[in-house]
Scaffold this active site. Structure first.
Site, PDB file in Angstrom:
ATOM      1  N   ASP A 132       0.838  -1.194   0.000  1.00  0.00           N
ATOM      2  CA  ASP A 132       0.000   0.000   0.000  1.00  0.00           C
ATOM      3  C   ASP A 132       0.875   1.247   0.000  1.00  0.00           C
ATOM      4  OD1 ASP A 132      -2.270   1.479  -0.020  1.00  0.00           O
ATOM      5  OD2 ASP A 132      -3.061   0.727   1.881  1.00  0.00           O
ATOM      6  N   ARG A 182      -2.968  -0.894  -8.149  1.00  0.00           N
ATOM      7  CA  ARG A 182      -4.220  -0.352  -7.633  1.00  0.00           C
ATOM      8  C   ARG A 182      -4.132   1.164  -7.748  1.00  0.00           C
ATOM      9  NH1 ARG A 182      -4.802  -0.586  -1.442  1.00  0.00           N
ATOM     10  NH2 ARG A 182      -4.964  -2.844  -1.712  1.00  0.00           N
TER      11      ARG A 182
END
Length: 305
Positions: A132, A182
């Site tokens: 992330d 992402r």
């Protein structure tokens, strides 16, 4: 007004007092509404239910900005256990983690050791691990680590944030690694020196990134609750004959549940981001800061029995 709302929730996200209260008294309220549970095992029934509805999942053990080697090792083992549970229970789930949870702010070699242990397990069980993205100050280190690991491991992906000026260049530089990315708008408070201050500019940059990544042929996750971005992606895919197997939509657990299921019915890949653990307060405040509409989605989900 939107900027004031964003700043307010970002301010709340940094409150140690409120965070401790949330950990002590709020987990029961959040469990099953915005988080899966206090631990991975408690989240398994929710993951299985989502899978049965045609939704895939990404789990994330909440917690970041670790300043202890011991805690970083504990977070590493937690991630490994989650991967093992996913394989054992045959769940359709990825794992997401933050580099600061593995010791990014302590020592790069510590992060490398911890991440290598996680990725060795992920390769063995064929479970995708997503690095992330955090604030801009940690962006370059995070991308450097991703590039390093991507040369040795297959089951690794990362995240790019549309509100940073640098992201379009980052996307072009990552293209050689054929990355699974992402794409998000971004949730941290940044200076106008490094990030677009206006929502309209962030939205336009987000569309640009979606288009570049989809046209590159690399698998893409569009993480958004914004109907305009969802429709933009659908139309782009139709216009360029990009198959539905080449991308997925991602949304947060507990928000826009009906929309998630509608996308599945329409034949799109839909992944639900399901966090778990006690350290949920900061995550929740940043999600509310991202987009005013999330406030309504979140509280509607939390009040639902």
């Amino acid at each position: 007004m939107e900027a004031i709302t964003r700043d307010f929730f970002l301010f709340l996200s940094k409150s140690n007092i409120l965070n401790r209260l949330a950990q002590n008294w709020g987990s029961q309220i959040a469990t099953g509404k915005i988080i899966g549970g206090k631990n991975f095992e408690a989240s398994i029934p929710m993951i299985r239910k989502l899978n049965e509805q045609g939704l895939t999942v990404t789990v994330d053990h909440l917690g970041e900005f670790v300043d202890s080697r011991e805690v970083a090792r504990e977070r590493t083992q937690e991630c490994i256990r989650a991967i093992q549970w996913i394989a054992q229970e045959k769940l359709h789930s990825h794992v997401s983690l933050k580099m600061t949870s593995l010791g990014l702010d302590i020592d790069l070699d510590l992060v490398r050791d911890n991440m290598s242990s996680i990725l060795e397990c992920a390769e063995q069980h064929e479970v995708m691990v997503t690095i992330d993205m955090e604030d801009e100050a940690r962006c370059q280190k995070t991308l450097d680590l991703f590039k390093e690991f991507k040369q040795r491991y297959h089951y690794i992906s990362t995240v790019l944030q549309a509100y940073l000026y640098r992201t379009e260049q980052d996307l072009e530089e990552l293209n050689q690694y054929a990355p699974f990315l992402r794409l998000v708008k971004g949730a941290y408070k940044e200076s106008s020196k490094v990030a677009f201050p206006e929502k309209e500019d962030v939205d336009e940059n987000y569309k640009k990134l979606i288009k570049k990544q989809l046209l590159s042929g690399h698998y893409t996750a569009i993480a958004t609750h914004d109907d305009k971005m969802i429709d933009f992606t659908k139309k782009l895919a139709e216009e360029h004959q990009i198959g539905k197997d080449r991308f997925e939509f991602q949304m947060l657990y507990g928000m826009r549940n009906k929309t998630q299921l509608e996308l599945v019915k329409q034949g799109y890949n839909m992944r639900v981001y399901l966090p778990y653990g006690n350290d949920w307060y900061g995550y929740f405040m940043r999600r509310l800061a991202e987009r005013p509409a999330n406030i309504a989605f979140a509280f509607k989900g939390m009040l639902k029995k």
